[in-house]
Design a protein around this motif. Structure first.
Motif, PDB file in Angstrom:
ATOM      1  N   TYR A 189      58.718 -35.525 -17.347  1.00 43.01           N
ATOM      2  CA  TYR A 189      60.049 -34.934 -17.289  1.00 43.01           C
ATOM      3  C   TYR A 189      60.542 -34.505 -18.676  1.00 43.01           C
ATOM      4  CZ  TYR A 189      60.594 -36.470 -12.419  1.00 43.01           C
ATOM      5  OH  TYR A 189      60.461 -36.645 -11.067  1.00 43.01           O
ATOM      6  N   GLU A 190      60.206 -35.290 -19.686  1.00 38.94           N
ATOM      7  CA  GLU A 190      60.639 -34.946 -21.044  1.00 38.94           C
ATOM      8  C   GLU A 190      60.037 -33.619 -21.488  1.00 38.94           C
ATOM      9  OE1 GLU A 190      60.614 -36.740 -25.622  1.00 38.94           O
ATOM     10  OE2 GLU A 190      59.589 -37.825 -24.009  1.00 38.94           O
ATOM     11  N   ASP A 191      58.742 -33.441 -21.232  1.00 40.94           N
ATOM     12  CA  ASP A 191      58.102 -32.187 -21.622  1.00 40.94           C
ATOM     13  C   ASP A 191      58.634 -31.035 -20.780  1.00 40.94           C
ATOM     14  OD1 ASP A 191      56.442 -30.498 -23.020  1.00 40.94           O
ATOM     15  OD2 ASP A 191      54.649 -30.978 -21.871  1.00 40.94           O
ATOM     16  N   ARG A 192      58.809 -31.269 -19.486  1.00 44.30           N
ATOM     17  CA  ARG A 192      59.311 -30.220 -18.596  1.00 44.30           C
ATOM     18  C   ARG A 192      60.730 -29.807 -18.984  1.00 44.30           C
ATOM     19  NH1 ARG A 192      59.036 -31.672 -12.413  1.00 44.30           N
ATOM     20  NH2 ARG A 192      61.091 -32.549 -12.829  1.00 44.30           N
ATOM     21  N   CYS A 193      61.572 -30.766 -19.348  1.00 44.93           N
ATOM     22  CA  CYS A 193      62.933 -30.447 -19.769  1.00 44.93           C
ATOM     23  C   CYS A 193      62.946 -29.616 -21.049  1.00 44.93           C
ATOM     24  CB  CYS A 193      63.735 -31.729 -19.977  1.00 44.93           C
ATOM     25  SG  CYS A 193      64.259 -32.522 -18.443  1.00 44.93           S
ATOM     26  N   SER A 194      61.997 -29.878 -21.941  1.00 43.36           N
ATOM     27  CA  SER A 194      61.953 -29.121 -23.195  1.00 43.36           C
ATOM     28  C   SER A 194      61.700 -27.641 -22.941  1.00 43.36           C
ATOM     29  CB  SER A 194      60.859 -29.679 -24.109  1.00 43.36           C
ATOM     30  OG  SER A 194      59.558 -29.352 -23.635  1.00 43.36           O
ATOM     31  N   MET A 195      61.111 -27.319 -21.780  1.00 46.98           N
ATOM     32  CA  MET A 195      60.770 -25.937 -21.469  1.00 46.98           C
ATOM     33  C   MET A 195      62.011 -25.091 -21.190  1.00 46.98           C
ATOM     34  SD  MET A 195      57.389 -26.667 -19.131  1.00 46.98           S
ATOM     35  CE  MET A 195      56.147 -27.831 -19.725  1.00 46.98           C
ATOM     36  N   PHE A 196      63.128 -25.723 -20.785  1.00 48.78           N
ATOM     37  CA  PHE A 196      64.377 -24.986 -20.639  1.00 48.78           C
ATOM     38  C   PHE A 196      64.838 -24.444 -21.994  1.00 48.78           C
ATOM     39  CE2 PHE A 196      64.596 -27.802 -16.919  1.00 48.78           C
ATOM     40  CZ  PHE A 196      65.052 -26.942 -15.938  1.00 48.78           C
ATOM     41  N   HIS A 231      57.065 -24.070  -7.498  1.00 51.48           N
ATOM     42  CA  HIS A 231      58.506 -24.301  -7.413  1.00 51.48           C
ATOM     43  C   HIS A 231      59.116 -24.522  -8.798  1.00 51.48           C
ATOM     44  CE1 HIS A 231      62.232 -25.490  -5.401  1.00 51.48           C
ATOM     45  NE2 HIS A 231      62.343 -26.414  -6.339  1.00 51.48           N
ATOM     46  N   GLU A 232      58.435 -25.300  -9.633  1.00 53.72           N
ATOM     47  CA  GLU A 232      58.961 -25.557 -10.978  1.00 53.72           C
ATOM     48  C   GLU A 232      58.942 -24.301 -11.841  1.00 53.72           C
ATOM     49  OE1 GLU A 232      60.532 -28.307 -11.531  1.00 53.72           O
ATOM     50  OE2 GLU A 232      59.892 -29.031  -9.569  1.00 53.72           O
ATOM     51  N   VAL A 233      57.934 -23.459 -11.661  1.00 52.89           N
ATOM     52  CA  VAL A 233      57.892 -22.185 -12.376  1.00 52.89           C
ATOM     53  C   VAL A 233      59.085 -21.318 -11.973  1.00 52.89           C
ATOM     54  CG1 VAL A 233      56.613 -20.020 -12.691  1.00 52.89           C
ATOM     55  CG2 VAL A 233      55.389 -22.205 -12.692  1.00 52.89           C
ATOM     56  N   LYS A 234      59.376 -21.272 -10.674  1.00 54.09           N
ATOM     57  CA  LYS A 234      60.524 -20.508 -10.183  1.00 54.09           C
ATOM     58  C   LYS A 234      61.822 -21.028 -10.785  1.00 54.09           C
ATOM     59  CE  LYS A 234      58.549 -19.446  -5.614  1.00 54.09           C
ATOM     60  NZ  LYS A 234      58.710 -19.681  -4.150  1.00 54.09           N
ATOM     61  N   ARG A 235      61.993 -22.343 -10.813  1.00 61.74           N
ATOM     62  CA  ARG A 235      63.222 -22.949 -11.332  1.00 61.74           C
ATOM     63  C   ARG A 235      63.433 -22.590 -12.799  1.00 61.74           C
ATOM     64  NH1 ARG A 235      64.079 -28.390 -11.601  1.00 61.74           N
ATOM     65  NH2 ARG A 235      66.104 -28.502 -10.589  1.00 61.74           N
ATOM     66  N   LEU A 236      62.382 -22.772 -13.585  1.00 58.98           N
ATOM     67  CA  LEU A 236      62.502 -22.488 -15.013  1.00 58.98           C
ATOM     68  C   LEU A 236      62.781 -21.006 -15.271  1.00 58.98           C
ATOM     69  CD1 LEU A 236      59.609 -24.802 -16.204  1.00 58.98           C
ATOM     70  CD2 LEU A 236      61.978 -24.971 -16.992  1.00 58.98           C
ATOM     71  N   THR A 237      62.133 -20.141 -14.494  1.00 55.95           N
ATOM     72  CA  THR A 237      62.347 -18.705 -14.649  1.00 55.95           C
ATOM     73  C   THR A 237      63.760 -18.326 -14.243  1.00 55.95           C
ATOM     74  OG1 THR A 237      60.003 -18.344 -14.130  1.00 55.95           O
ATOM     75  CG2 THR A 237      61.441 -16.423 -14.101  1.00 55.95           C
ATOM     76  N   TYR A 238      64.227 -18.888 -13.125  1.00 57.60           N
ATOM     77  CA  TYR A 238      65.587 -18.594 -12.668  1.00 57.60           C
ATOM     78  C   TYR A 238      66.624 -19.080 -13.681  1.00 57.60           C
ATOM     79  CZ  TYR A 238      70.053 -19.315 -10.366  1.00 57.60           C
ATOM     80  OH  TYR A 238      71.401 -19.339 -10.087  1.00 57.60           O
ATOM     81  N   PHE A 239      66.500 -20.306 -14.159  1.00 58.94           N
ATOM     82  CA  PHE A 239      67.435 -20.832 -15.146  1.00 58.94           C
ATOM     83  C   PHE A 239      67.462 -19.954 -16.392  1.00 58.94           C
ATOM     84  CE2 PHE A 239      68.127 -24.676 -12.832  1.00 58.94           C
ATOM     85  CZ  PHE A 239      69.210 -25.308 -13.426  1.00 58.94           C
ATOM     86  N   LEU A 262      66.133 -19.210  -5.657  1.00 62.19           N
ATOM     87  CA  LEU A 262      64.704 -19.124  -5.970  1.00 62.19           C
ATOM     88  C   LEU A 262      63.936 -18.223  -5.009  1.00 62.19           C
ATOM     89  CD1 LEU A 262      63.877 -22.843  -6.881  1.00 62.19           C
ATOM     90  CD2 LEU A 262      64.898 -21.040  -8.277  1.00 62.19           C
ATOM     91  N   LYS A 263      64.592 -17.823  -3.923  1.00 56.35           N
ATOM     92  CA  LYS A 263      63.898 -17.034  -2.901  1.00 56.35           C
ATOM     93  C   LYS A 263      63.366 -15.708  -3.433  1.00 56.35           C
ATOM     94  CE  LYS A 263      66.583 -18.984   0.918  1.00 56.35           C
ATOM     95  NZ  LYS A 263      67.598 -18.713   1.961  1.00 56.35           N
ATOM     96  N   SER A 264      64.032 -15.168  -4.423  1.00 56.87           N
ATOM     97  CA  SER A 264      63.619 -13.857  -4.957  1.00 56.87           C
ATOM     98  C   SER A 264      62.626 -13.980  -6.104  1.00 56.87           C
ATOM     99  CB  SER A 264      64.846 -13.077  -5.431  1.00 56.87           C
ATOM    100  OG  SER A 264      65.532 -13.783  -6.454  1.00 56.87           O
ATOM    101  N   TYR A 265      62.160 -15.213  -6.386  1.00 57.24           N
ATOM    102  CA  TYR A 265      61.250 -15.437  -7.509  1.00 57.24           C
ATOM    103  C   TYR A 265      59.842 -15.770  -7.024  1.00 57.24           C
ATOM    104  CZ  TYR A 265      64.966 -15.330 -10.959  1.00 57.24           C
ATOM    105  OH  TYR A 265      65.988 -14.923 -11.779  1.00 57.24           O
TER     106      TYR A 265
END
Length: 404
Positions: free
Chosen positions: A58-65, A90-98, A185-188
């Protein structure tokens, strides 16, 4: 000479065995960023060890924001099978959307943290099944501010995760959870086309710095609606412990409808109607009958989003001050340079509709440094989250409701 060589071979073998044993017992064998998942020797690992595994991921994933660099993300998932691939997508979509959402609003994420709380661990044929509550803390600021102000919001998620061991390290075989950003996320696409997310996308929405315009609503403490106490209640029972300071999460006086239709309208009704909250008087349509023990019997207008929206309007306890798409509601109108959203005050409500279907309710609990309305919700727990975050632009309409 042969004996001497033989002794050297024995010494080398002993060295290799010793090094292997040290690495076997250590959880820091992989120190390269691309392989930074903690390693665990046994499937029968305890909660502390597995919590550390999740914390590292989670720490590494959060740094990606912040970095917008998702190079390391695939290393945490078993993409050899469809569940692992779907979880990664799903995580790729979330990070891209954010990334897109913040760029379009002229924001930068300054710091993102995520804390896992493991509720249950069970063994599976492949590894371990975990039930996990995850609590996010997001910090952001506006890019063009001369003196940036840090704004903070929180989200709580409930996961069902399966971990497996591959090469002496834990990776995610599957990760299932209800995501509060799902609609957007539906459009990603989850396909990774570039490991570095774009940081120079021009804002689509030119949001001005819009200080709060005082509303017509005044604080009432004598049998009417107290918007300040409504917000205090919404914060106390928002379900995000670091924000609420309340480890019990929800008010046990009420039924929890998560998993059986959703708890968002129930939570908003509590916030505006409970004596500890806004104290808006009950009547024969909108009410809650408390049981001797925990739980309660609520009327349909108390817990159903569509019935609640109709009740507020037809009873006169609520007034629609804006309706439309996100773009429509932030467009300048007479007296409100930031659009109809500028009419909202704390304690007011936002109703979310997918097409013509009323889907969700939130209560306005504050405003960020640019006057952007922030909301609390349940079903997926949100604490002072920007009001539109997670909702797509297509087929979504918002009703802005002032509570009288």
């Amino acid at each position: 000479m042969e004996k001497h060589i033989h002794k050297i071979h024995i010494l080398i073998l002993l060295f290799v065995l010793t090094l292997s044993l040290i690495c076997y017992k250590s959880d820091n064998c992989f120190t390269n960023k691309d392989m930074s998942i903690s390693t665990i020797a046994s499937v029968n690992s305890d909660k502390a060890e597995i919590t550390k595994v999740l914390e590292n991921i989670y720490e590494d994933r959060c740094s990606m924001f912040i970095t917008r660099d998702i190079t390391n993300l695939p290393n945490y998932y078993d993409t050899s099978q469809k569940l692992g691939k779907a979880s990664l997508d799903h995580e790729v979509k979330r990070l891209t959307y954010f990334n897109d959402w913040s760029n379009q609003r002229g924001m930068n994420f300054i710091k993102v943290e995520s804390t896992p709380k493991i509720k249950k661990i069970t063994n599976t044929k492949k590894g371990l099944r975990l039930l996990v509550d995850e609590y996010y803390k997001f910090e952001y600021a506006y890019k063009n501010d001369i003196t940036p102000t840090i704004n903070v919001f929180g989200v709580g998620l409930s996961h069902s995760i399966e971990l497996i061991i591959t090469g002496y390290k834990w990776i995610i075989y599957s990760d299932s959870y209800l995501d509060c950003f799902e609609d957007a996320l539906k459009s990603y696409s989850g396909e990774i086309k570039n490991f570095k997310l774009k940081a120079d996308k021009d804002p689509i929405y030119k949001l001005e710095n819009c200080p709060k315009i005082p509303s017509e609503l005044k604080v009432v403490n004598n049998g009417g609606y107290d918007k300040i106490n409504a917000v205090k209640y919404a914060d106390k029972y928002c379900g995000v412990p670091w924000a609420s300071g309340n480890s019990t999460k929800y008010n046990k006086r009420y039924t929890n409808y998560n998993g059986i239709g959703g708890n968002c309208t129930n939570y908003v009704s509590q916030s505006i109607g409970d004596k500890e909250g806004g104290g808006l008087p009950f009547d024969g349509i909108w009410y809650c009958t408390y049981k001797k023990n925990d739980g309660a019997d609520e009327s349909p207008a108390w817990i159903n989003a569509d019935a609640f929206k109709k009740y507020l309007i037809y009873s006169g306890k609520g007034k629609i001050v804006g309706k439309g798409s996100f773009k429509e509601l932030i467009s300048r109108i007479p007296g409100y340079p930031c659009g109809a959203v500028q009419k909202l005050d704390i304690g007011d409500l936002i109703c979310y509709a997918k097409g013509n279907v009323i889907d969700h309710f939130a209560i306005v609990t504050g405003f960020d440094s640019h006057g952007y309305p922030l909301v609390n919700t349940h079903t997926i727990d949100r604490y002072r989250v920007p009001w539109d975050l997670g909702w797509g632009d297509k087929n979504i309409n918002f009703y802005l409701i002032r509570v009288k």
